[in-house]
Design a protein around this motif. Structure first.
Motif, short mmCIF file in Angstrom:
data_model
loop_
_atom_site.label_atom_id
_atom_site.label_comp_id
_atom_site.label_asym_id
_atom_site.label_seq_id
_atom_site.Cartn_x
_atom_site.Cartn_y
_atom_site.Cartn_z
N PHE A 40 -17.71 15.06 98.69
CA PHE A 40 -17.66 16.44 98.20
C PHE A 40 -16.56 17.23 98.89
O PHE A 40 -16.14 18.26 98.42
N HIS A 66 -18.14 11.64 92.30
CA HIS A 66 -18.81 10.86 91.25
C HIS A 66 -18.40 9.40 91.30
O HIS A 66 -19.18 8.52 90.97
N PHE A 70 -29.55 16.48 98.81
CA PHE A 70 -29.06 17.75 99.35
C PHE A 70 -30.09 18.35 100.28
O PHE A 70 -31.29 18.33 99.99
N PHE A 122 -32.43 19.94 88.74
CA PHE A 122 -32.02 20.50 87.46
C PHE A 122 -33.24 21.29 87.00
O PHE A 122 -34.15 20.77 86.37
N TYR A 147 -28.99 7.00 84.30
CA TYR A 147 -27.94 6.76 83.32
C TYR A 147 -26.66 6.21 83.96
O TYR A 147 -25.81 5.65 83.27
N ARG A 190 -30.63 4.72 76.33
CA ARG A 190 -31.64 5.71 76.63
C ARG A 190 -32.97 5.09 77.06
O ARG A 190 -33.56 5.49 78.07
N ARG A 211 -29.87 12.87 72.73
CA ARG A 211 -30.58 11.65 73.10
C ARG A 211 -29.66 10.59 73.70
O ARG A 211 -30.04 9.43 73.79
N SER A 212 -28.46 10.99 74.09
CA SER A 212 -27.51 10.01 74.64
C SER A 212 -27.28 10.26 76.13
O SER A 212 -27.68 11.28 76.68
N ARG A 213 -26.62 9.30 76.76
CA ARG A 213 -26.22 9.46 78.16
C ARG A 213 -25.32 10.68 78.31
O ARG A 213 -25.49 11.48 79.21
N ALA A 273 -27.34 13.85 78.33
CA ALA A 273 -28.08 14.04 79.58
C ALA A 273 -27.13 14.53 80.67
O ALA A 273 -27.46 15.41 81.47
N VAL A 309 -26.17 18.21 80.00
CA VAL A 309 -27.23 19.13 80.42
C VAL A 309 -27.29 19.21 81.94
O VAL A 309 -27.50 20.28 82.52
N ALA A 310 -27.05 18.08 82.60
CA ALA A 310 -27.03 18.09 84.07
C ALA A 310 -25.92 19.00 84.58
O ALA A 310 -26.11 19.74 85.56
N ARG A 333 -24.77 21.61 83.05
CA ARG A 333 -25.23 22.97 82.82
C ARG A 333 -26.19 23.40 83.92
O ARG A 333 -26.09 24.51 84.45
N GLU A 334 -27.09 22.52 84.30
CA GLU A 334 -28.15 22.88 85.24
C GLU A 334 -27.63 22.98 86.68
O GLU A 334 -28.05 23.85 87.43
N ASN A 335 -26.77 22.06 87.08
CA ASN A 335 -26.29 22.06 88.47
C ASN A 335 -25.14 21.08 88.62
O ASN A 335 -25.34 19.87 88.68
N ALA A 392 -25.09 18.76 91.88
CA ALA A 392 -26.08 17.67 91.82
C ALA A 392 -25.64 16.62 90.82
O ALA A 392 -25.83 15.42 91.05
N ALA A 393 -25.04 17.05 89.70
CA ALA A 393 -24.58 16.10 88.70
C ALA A 393 -23.51 15.18 89.29
O ALA A 393 -23.55 13.97 89.09
N ARG A 394 -22.58 15.77 90.05
CA ARG A 394 -21.53 14.95 90.66
C ARG A 394 -22.12 13.94 91.62
O ARG A 394 -21.67 12.79 91.69
N VAL A 436 -21.83 11.77 87.88
CA VAL A 436 -21.34 12.36 86.63
C VAL A 436 -19.93 12.91 86.86
O VAL A 436 -19.72 13.73 87.76
#
Lengths: 265, 333
Positions: free
Chosen positions: A54, A75, A86, A92, A106, A112, B187-189, B192, B195-196, B198-200, B203-205, B209
Motif C-alpha cells: 500500500f 493488488h 486491517f 464492505f 473471486y 460465481r 452476478r459476475s466476478r 463483485a 461493488v467492492a 464502491r464499498e471500500n 479493502a478491495a485492493r 482487485v
C-alpha cells in the motif's frame, strides 16, 4: 532451514522529516507464526503497509519467496499470495458476510458458484458459518475481526499479515480466536502478526521481532524477547530493566501487563 | 438447501426480468394514444441512459455528472455517420455505441489514473460534457448551432418507424438487453469487484482487485449503454443540436432516475424513469390546464423536490421501499 518466505532488507519509510521506519530488517520463516511487537507508534502498521504494497518504502527492499516485490502494487501482491487484514476493520458495509468473503474468493475462482462455495468453506473455518447472510454492518467487533480474517483467507494466501486482529476483543473472544489463527498456520499458511495482546503473542508466535521508534531492536523466541533488557526499556522507559532487577521482579512478568493494555497509534 | 431451491434461486433473477419484459411489451395495447406511445418511447430512451449511468455509479460508486458526454457522442455519431458518410443506421449504431464506450474509457483513463474520486470525479465528467457541448455547437462538421437533421426515410431498414408502438418495442428491446447486461454484471466476478470498489477501495485492493482497471471497465460499459440511448434519441426525434445531445438535462435525468428508483439495482433506473417522467408530464399538463398556458421548468422544480424526498426518506429508492414492504409482509405472516 528453507529460505524465508518474506524478507525486508533495510526498509526505511520517511514522511517528510519524520522517519517512521529506519532501516528495518525482518525475516519470516515459512510455516511459522512470526510476531511483530513494539510500543505505540513504533512503525508496525507502517511496515505492514510497506509489506502489503500500500506504500512504497523510501529505501530498502521487500522480498517474497525470494522475488523482489518492492515495486509491485497491492493488488498484484495479493495475487502473488500476500494477504492482509486491517487494524481498523474495513468491511464492505453495504454487503452481507457471504458477499464480503466472495470478493476475496473471486481472486482465484472466476466462476460465481465456485467463488461462493469457497467463500462458504472459508466462513466455516473462521466460525462465521451461521452468519453468512447477515449484513456486515450488523456484526459485532469480534465478528468483524473474523470477517477481516475470512476475506483475507479467501484469497488463498501463502503469507497472511494480521494487523491486531485481537485488539478490542474481550478475554473470552481472544481465547476463541487463538485456536482459529493456529489452525490457519497448521493448514500451511505462514503468518506475520502485529499484536498488543502479549498473552496471545506468547502463545502463538514461534518467533518475535521488536520494533521501537522505527528500528528493529530485538528478534528471537517469545521467552527470550520477554526477558530482553532492551525490549523492557523500550516499553517501560530508560532504566526500567535495572530497577526491576533491583526489586527482584522477573522481567517477563512485568512486561506482559504493561504491554497488553496498549492501543496502537 | 435442496438442489431445486438452488435452481430456483439461480433462475429468480432472470424470471423477474422476463416477467417485466412481458408486462412492458403489452403496455401499448393499454395506452394506445399517440401521446401515450410517444411518452413511453421517451421513457425507454431515458431509462436506457439511466441504466448506463447506474452501471458506473450504482454499482461502482463513481458518480458522474456528465453522462451527456456519452449520450451526445452516441446521438451525434448516429446522426452524422448517416448524414455525412451515408452509412445505414443499423451499421452506424454499433460504431456510435463503440464511440460512446471509447469516450467513457478516455474519460476514465484521464480521471481514475489521476486518482480522482467523489466530487472531483463528478466535476471532471461535467467539464467533459460541457467541452463536447461547446465543440458540437461550434464545429461545422456537427452542423454548429443549427444542429443536424436526419433525413426522413421511414422503414425498418432505416431504423425509422412510422408507428410509435414499433419504436417503443425496439427501444424496450434495448432497455431489456441493458437490464440483462446489468444482471450479468451483478452476478459476475467483475460485478463483485466493482461493488467492492464502491464499498471500500482500500479493502478491495488488499483482496487483489485492480481498482483502476475495474473502474475503467465500468465506465466503458456505462458510456456504451448511454451512447445507445443517444442513438435511439437521434432516430426518434431525427433532429439534434448541441444543447439537446450534450445538454446538462440528460446528465441530470440519467442520474436522478436511478437515485429515485434504486441505486445499484437492475430495475431501479427503469422504475425511477417512469416515476420521474410520469410525474413531470402530469405536473406540466395539470399546470397548463390550471393556468391556461405552459409553465416551463415546472417539471425541474418537481425533480428537485423528488430528489430531496428520495434522499431524505428513501435512500434506497423505489426498489428499497418495495423490498422493505415485501420484507414486512413476509415478516408479518
Amino acid at each position: 532451514m528453507s529460505a524465508p518466505i518474506l524478507e525486508c532488507r533495510g526498509v526505511t519509510m520517511r514522511f517528510g522529516g519524520l522517519v517512521a521506519i529506519d532501516g528495518a530488517d525482518l525475516a519470516v520463516e515459512t510455516g511459522e507464526i512470526t510476531g511483530l511487537i513494539g510500543p505505540n507508534g513504533a512503525g508496525k502498521t507502517t511496515l505492514f503497509t510497506v509489506i502489503s504494497g500500500f506504500q512504497r518504502p523510501s529505501a530498502g527492499r521487500v522480498l517474497f519467496e525470494g522475488t523482489d516485490v518492492t515495486a509491485l502494487p497491492a493488488h498484484r501482491r495479493a495475487a502473488a499470495g500476500i494477504a492482509r487484514t486491517f487494524q481498523i476493520v474495513q468491511p464492505f458495509a453495504g454487503l452481507d458476510v457471504r458477499e464480503n468473503i466472495t470478493v476475496g474468493a473471486y481472486l482465484r475462482h472466476a466462476a460465481r458458484t465456485e467463488a461462493l462455495a469457497h467463500a462458504e468453506a472459508v466462513a466455516e473455518r473462521v466460525g462465521l458459518g451461521p452468519m453468512l447472510d447477515r449484513p456486515a454492518a450488523a456484526l459485532t467487533i469480534a465478528g468483524r475481526k473474523r470477517l477481516e480474517l475470512a476475506r483475507a483467507l479467501a484469497t488463498e494466501p501463502r503469507l497472511l499479515l494480521l494487523d491486531e486482529v485481537l485488539a478490542g476483543l474481550n478475554p473470552s473472544e481472544i481465547r476463541d480466536m487463538i485456536p482459529v489463527i493456529r489452525r490457519i498456520r497448521d493448514e500451511g499458511v505462514t503468518i506475520l502478526i502485529v499484536e498488543h495482546v502479549m498473552q496471545a503473542v506468547m502463545q502463538l508466535c514461534d518467533r518475535v521481532h521488536v520494533l521501537a521508534q522505527g528500528r528493529m531492536i530485538a528478534a528471537g523466541r517469545p521467552a527470550e524477547i520477554a526477558a530482553d533488557p532492551g525490549v523492557i526499556e523500550a516499553y517501560l522507559g530508560h532504566g526500567a530493566a535495572a530497577r526491576m532487577r533491583a526489586h527482584g521482579v522477573a522481567p517477563s512478568e512485568a512486561a506482559v501487563p504493561a504491554a497488553a493494555g496498549g492501543a496502537d497509534a | 438447501m435442496t438442489r431445486l431451491a438452488i435452481r430456483r434461486l439461480a433462475c429468480g433473477p432472470w424470471l423477474s426480468l422476463a416477467a417485466a419484459a412481458l408486462l412492458l411489451a403489452v403496455l401499448p395495447a393499454l395506452f394506445a394514444s399517440s401521446a401515450a406511445l410517444n411518452f413511453l418511447g421517451f421513457v425507454m430512451v431515458i431509462a436506457l441512459a439511466a441504466l448506463g449511468w447506474n452501471l458506473l455509479a450504482g454499482y461502482g460508486g463513481q458518480f458522474s455528472f456528465g453522462h451527456a458526454a456519452f449520450f451526445g457522442m452516441g446521438a451525434y455519431a448516429m446522426a452524422l455517420l448517416q448524414v455525412r458518410l451515408g452509412l445505414n443506421p443499423w451499421l452506424a449504431l454499433p460504431v456510435a455505441v463503440a464511440l460512446g464506450g471509447l469516450t467513457g474509457l478516455a474519460t476514465g483513463f484521464l480521471s481514475f489514473r489521476a486518482g480522482l474520486r467523489g466530487s472531483y470525479f463528478a466535476l471532471v465528467t461535467l467539464a467533459f460534457a460541457e467541452v463536447f457541448r461547446i465543440l458540437a455547437n461550434a464545429m461545422a462538421f456537427t452542423g454548429g448551432a443549427a444542429g443536424v437533421l436526419v433525413p426522413l426515410r421511414i422503414g425498418a431498414a432505416q431504423f425509422q418507424f412510422a408507428d410509435k408502438a414499433t419504436f417503443y418495442w425496439v427501444a424496450l428491446g434495448f432497455v431489456i438487453a441493458a437490464m440483462a447486461l446489468t444482471r450479468l454484471v451483478e452476478r459476475s466476478r467483475f460485478g463483485a469487484q466493482l461493488v467492492a470498489v464502491r464499498e471500500n477501495e482500500e479493502a478491495a485492493r488488499a483482496l487483489g482487485v485492480d481498482t483502476v482497471r475495474v473502474k475503467l471497465k465500468a465506465i466503458t460499459l456505462s458510456g456504451a449503454v448511454t451512447a445507445a440511448a443517444g442513438c435511439l434519441y437521434a432516430q426518434k426525434s431525427l433532429y439534434l443540436d448541441a444543447n439537446i445531445a450534450f445538454g446538462p438535462w440528460i446528465s441530470v435525468e440519467a442520474l436522478l432516475a436511478p437515485i429515485i428508483g434504486g441505486l445499484g439495482t437492475v430495475f431501479g433506473p427503469l422504475a425511477g424513469t417512469f416515476l420521474l417522467l410520469g410525474l413531470g408530464e402530469g405536473t406540466k399538463t395539470l399546470l397548463a390546464t390550471l393556468t391556461g398556458s405552459a409553465v416551463p421548468g415546472a417539471d425541474l422544480v418537481l425533480f428537485g423536490a423528488l430528489l430531496i424526498l428520495a434522499v431524505a426518506f428513501a435512500p434506497r429508492g423505489i426498489m428499497g421501499v418495495v423490498a422493505g414492504a415485501a420484507a414486512r409482509i413476509g415478516g408479518a405472516r
